[in-house]
Design a protein around this motif. Structure first.
Motif, PDB file in Angstrom:
ATOM      1  N   PHE A  96       0.831  -1.206   0.000  1.00 59.39           N
ATOM      2  CA  PHE A  96       0.000   0.000   0.000  1.00 59.39           C
ATOM      3  C   PHE A  96       0.863   1.253   0.000  1.00 59.39           C
ATOM      4  CE2 PHE A  96      -2.010   3.432   2.415  1.00 59.39           C
ATOM      5  CZ  PHE A  96      -3.211   3.598   1.754  1.00 59.39           C
ATOM      6  N   TYR A  97       1.828   1.332   0.880  1.00 62.44           N
ATOM      7  CA  TYR A  97       2.634   2.551   0.981  1.00 62.44           C
ATOM      8  C   TYR A  97       3.597   2.712  -0.186  1.00 62.44           C
ATOM      9  CZ  TYR A  97       0.712   3.485   5.550  1.00 62.44           C
ATOM     10  OH  TYR A  97      -0.155   3.780   6.581  1.00 62.44           O
ATOM     11  N   ARG A  98       4.000   1.624  -0.785  1.00 62.02           N
ATOM     12  CA  ARG A  98       4.854   1.715  -1.962  1.00 62.02           C
ATOM     13  C   ARG A  98       4.053   2.139  -3.192  1.00 62.02           C
ATOM     14  NH1 ARG A  98       9.932  -0.778  -1.517  1.00 62.02           N
ATOM     15  NH2 ARG A  98      10.306  -1.544   0.596  1.00 62.02           N
ATOM     16  N   GLU A  99       2.896   1.510  -3.370  1.00 65.19           N
ATOM     17  CA  GLU A  99       2.112   1.768  -4.575  1.00 65.19           C
ATOM     18  C   GLU A  99       1.283   3.043  -4.474  1.00 65.19           C
ATOM     19  OE1 GLU A  99      -0.173  -1.774  -5.015  1.00 65.19           O
ATOM     20  OE2 GLU A  99       1.599  -3.064  -5.318  1.00 65.19           O
ATOM     21  N   GLN A 100       0.724   3.353  -3.316  1.00 66.83           N
ATOM     22  CA  GLN A 100      -0.166   4.508  -3.167  1.00 66.83           C
ATOM     23  C   GLN A 100       0.578   5.786  -2.783  1.00 66.83           C
ATOM     24  OE1 GLN A 100      -3.419   4.291  -3.993  1.00 66.83           O
ATOM     25  NE2 GLN A 100      -2.996   2.143  -4.516  1.00 66.83           N
ATOM     26  N   HIS A 101       1.726   5.649  -2.121  1.00 62.44           N
ATOM     27  CA  HIS A 101       2.437   6.829  -1.630  1.00 62.44           C
ATOM     28  C   HIS A 101       3.880   6.910  -2.111  1.00 62.44           C
ATOM     29  CE1 HIS A 101      -0.815   8.123   1.055  1.00 62.44           C
ATOM     30  NE2 HIS A 101      -0.993   6.844   1.334  1.00 62.44           N
ATOM     31  N   GLY A 102       4.328   5.936  -2.878  1.00 64.50           N
ATOM     32  CA  GLY A 102       5.655   5.989  -3.462  1.00 64.50           C
ATOM     33  C   GLY A 102       6.797   5.877  -2.475  1.00 64.50           C
ATOM     34  N   LEU A 103       6.558   5.301  -1.306  1.00 64.31           N
ATOM     35  CA  LEU A 103       7.633   5.133  -0.328  1.00 64.31           C
ATOM     36  C   LEU A 103       8.562   4.004  -0.763  1.00 64.31           C
ATOM     37  CD1 LEU A 103       5.708   6.946   1.295  1.00 64.31           C
ATOM     38  CD2 LEU A 103       6.242   5.574   3.316  1.00 64.31           C
ATOM     39  N   GLY A 104       9.849   4.185  -0.509  1.00 66.05           N
ATOM     40  CA  GLY A 104      10.834   3.165  -0.858  1.00 66.05           C
ATOM     41  C   GLY A 104      11.529   2.615   0.366  1.00 66.05           C
ATOM     42  N   ASP A 105      12.636   1.917   0.117  1.00 62.20           N
ATOM     43  CA  ASP A 105      13.352   1.264   1.211  1.00 62.20           C
ATOM     44  C   ASP A 105      13.936   2.263   2.205  1.00 62.20           C
ATOM     45  OD1 ASP A 105      12.786  -1.203   0.178  1.00 62.20           O
ATOM     46  OD2 ASP A 105      14.670  -1.409  -0.899  1.00 62.20           O
ATOM     47  N   ASP A 106      14.105   3.527   1.779  1.00 64.43           N
ATOM     48  CA  ASP A 106      14.630   4.533   2.708  1.00 64.43           C
ATOM     49  C   ASP A 106      13.582   5.000   3.704  1.00 64.43           C
ATOM     50  OD1 ASP A 106      13.206   5.665   0.571  1.00 64.43           O
ATOM     51  OD2 ASP A 106      14.147   7.617   0.892  1.00 64.43           O
ATOM     52  N   ARG A 107      12.321   4.686   3.445  1.00 65.37           N
ATOM     53  CA  ARG A 107      11.237   5.155   4.309  1.00 65.37           C
ATOM     54  C   ARG A 107      10.530   4.015   5.047  1.00 65.37           C
ATOM     55  NH1 ARG A 107       8.674   9.755   2.652  1.00 65.37           N
ATOM     56  NH2 ARG A 107       7.450   9.513   4.577  1.00 65.37           N
ATOM     57  N   ILE A 108      10.528   2.821   4.474  1.00 65.88           N
ATOM     58  CA  ILE A 108       9.827   1.685   5.086  1.00 65.88           C
ATOM     59  C   ILE A 108      10.831   0.709   5.667  1.00 65.88           C
ATOM     60  CG2 ILE A 108       8.281  -0.268   4.707  1.00 65.88           C
ATOM     61  CD1 ILE A 108       6.986   1.240   2.447  1.00 65.88           C
ATOM     62  N   VAL A 109      10.718   0.462   6.959  1.00 67.60           N
ATOM     63  CA  VAL A 109      11.523  -0.562   7.619  1.00 67.60           C
ATOM     64  C   VAL A 109      10.584  -1.372   8.505  1.00 67.60           C
ATOM     65  CG1 VAL A 109      13.634   0.814   7.596  1.00 67.60           C
ATOM     66  CG2 VAL A 109      12.095   0.942   9.567  1.00 67.60           C
ATOM     67  N   GLY A 110      11.038  -2.510   8.948  1.00 68.66           N
ATOM     68  CA  GLY A 110      10.189  -3.245   9.866  1.00 68.66           C
ATOM     69  C   GLY A 110      10.454  -4.727   9.905  1.00 68.66           C
ATOM     70  N   LEU A 111       9.628  -5.380  10.696  1.00 65.74           N
ATOM     71  CA  LEU A 111       9.751  -6.815  10.900  1.00 65.74           C
ATOM     72  C   LEU A 111       8.369  -7.379  11.222  1.00 65.74           C
ATOM     73  CD1 LEU A 111      12.353  -8.848  12.789  1.00 65.74           C
ATOM     74  CD2 LEU A 111       9.996  -8.950  13.615  1.00 65.74           C
ATOM     75  N   ALA A 112       8.063  -8.517  10.660  1.00 67.35           N
ATOM     76  CA  ALA A 112       6.811  -9.211  10.975  1.00 67.35           C
ATOM     77  C   ALA A 112       7.143 -10.642  11.364  1.00 67.35           C
ATOM     78  CB  ALA A 112       5.856  -9.193   9.783  1.00 67.35           C
ATOM     79  N   VAL A 113       6.486 -11.129  12.381  1.00 63.57           N
ATOM     80  CA  VAL A 113       6.668 -12.514  12.804  1.00 63.57           C
ATOM     81  C   VAL A 113       5.312 -13.207  12.766  1.00 63.57           C
ATOM     82  CG1 VAL A 113       6.537 -11.808  15.228  1.00 63.57           C
ATOM     83  CG2 VAL A 113       7.457 -14.045  14.652  1.00 63.57           C
ATOM     84  N   ALA A 114       5.273 -14.358  12.117  1.00 63.74           N
ATOM     85  CA  ALA A 114       4.036 -15.117  11.955  1.00 63.74           C
ATOM     86  C   ALA A 114       4.289 -16.575  12.338  1.00 63.74           C
ATOM     87  CB  ALA A 114       3.533 -15.028  10.515  1.00 63.74           C
ATOM     88  N   ARG A 115       3.226 -17.301  12.494  1.00 67.78           N
ATOM     89  CA  ARG A 115       3.330 -18.728  12.780  1.00 67.78           C
ATOM     90  C   ARG A 115       4.078 -19.430  11.642  1.00 67.78           C
ATOM     91  NH1 ARG A 115      -1.965 -22.511  14.043  1.00 67.78           N
ATOM     92  NH2 ARG A 115      -0.894 -24.522  14.170  1.00 67.78           N
ATOM     93  N   HIS A 116       4.789 -20.504  11.976  1.00 66.13           N
ATOM     94  CA  HIS A 116       5.484 -21.276  10.953  1.00 66.13           C
ATOM     95  C   HIS A 116       4.524 -21.641   9.817  1.00 66.13           C
ATOM     96  CE1 HIS A 116       9.340 -21.747  12.907  1.00 66.13           C
ATOM     97  NE2 HIS A 116       8.745 -22.095  14.032  1.00 66.13           N
ATOM     98  N   GLY A 117       4.943 -21.327   8.590  1.00 64.04           N
ATOM     99  CA  GLY A 117       4.133 -21.603   7.417  1.00 64.04           C
ATOM    100  C   GLY A 117       3.241 -20.458   6.992  1.00 64.04           C
TER     101      GLY A 117
END
Length: 262
Positions: free
Chosen positions: A64-85
């Motif tokens: 969403f933020y890349r396509e709708q607002h043109g943010l790139g790797d210099d603006r978006i950072v983060g981490l997501a953790v999900a259940r295995h699989g």
């Protein structure tokens, strides 16, 4: 030999399958998340996701933020953790798969990284926290000297005891460095903290979903002790010390850490 299914049962199964598919579609991040994503702030967007839908929520937000607002790797950072699989590709977001419902080492490493990202947030940065069911197990950061093996044993005992999720999460919050509002404390220097959650708990209480890492915790150390006593949960000395230490109480309403949290 598989028994023959009568037409009425087959029709009912088809109807129920349709209900299930419609419910999943309505709650899927692709459907429900984009409308709630705010415009980006001037600084970085730090996306932190956890739970069985943590991967898909982070992927939707990143796109969403890349396509709708043109943010790139210099603006978006983060981490997501999900259940295995359950991990998904989310540009700019590191994806980790970890244990559920019993936590594991992958969850501990991911939680340390999430806390570090939150702590590093500056006054121009927004912290976007994306939660779903399973986040309590995926974000695992034992407090004090509590070990992973001890935390796993407590989790298994709580699950076997028949305790409802609210009670389980009350105990989890008081044995953790991220649950029960502590993530908001870590991110207190950010411009803002926005939490979006897909609920899997009765009454949709934000303090219960994923053990409420960004909201004030209404439960207390005394509540956690009482639950463990009532349910007959065996506790190691490290956990007993934590549950008896007033300095280990979770942050409550009115704490400055929640002033910019929504």
């Amino acid at each position: 030999m598989t028994p023959e299914i009568d037409p009425a049962t087959r029709a009912l199964r088809t109807l129920l399958d349709g209900f299930l598919a419609a419910a999943i579609e309505a709650a899927h991040p692709d459907t429900c998340l984009p409308a709630h994503l705010p415009p980006p702030t001037p600084g970085r967007l730090i996306i932190l996701g956890a739970g069985k839908a943590g991967g898909s929520m982070a992927a939707v937000a990143s796109r969403f933020y890349r396509e709708q607002h043109g943010l790139g790797d210099d603006r978006i950072v983060g981490l997501a953790v999900a259940r295995h699989g359950y991990g998904q590709d989310a540009p700019g977001i590191r994806m980790v798969e970890a244990g559920h419902p019993v936590p594991d080492e992958a969850g501990i490493a991911a939680t340390r990284e999430a806390l570090a990202l939150a702590t590093a947030a500056g006054p121009d940065d927004e912290v976007l926290v994306l939660l779903s069911g399973g986040g309590s197990a995926n974000w695992i950061a034992p407090a004090g000297d509590l070990t992973l093996i001890e935390k796993q044993a407590i989790t298994r005992a709580m699950l076997r005891s028949g305790a409802p999720i609210g009670e389980i999460n009350t105990v989890r919050k008081h044995l953790s460095r991220i649950k029960g509002g502590r993530l908001a404390v870590a991110a207190r220097n950010a411009r803002s903290i926005l939490t979006l959650a897909i609920s899997d708990v009765p009454f949709d209480d934000p303090a219960v979903i994923a053990s409420g890492p960004t909201v004030p915790d209404p439960s207390t150390l005394a509540d956690a002790r009482a639950i463990c006593e009532r349910r007959g949960i065996p506790l190691p000395e490290t956990a007993i010390r934590l549950l008896n230490d007033p300095l280990n109480e979770t942050p409550k309403a009115g704490d400055p850490a929640f002033a910019r949290a929504e």
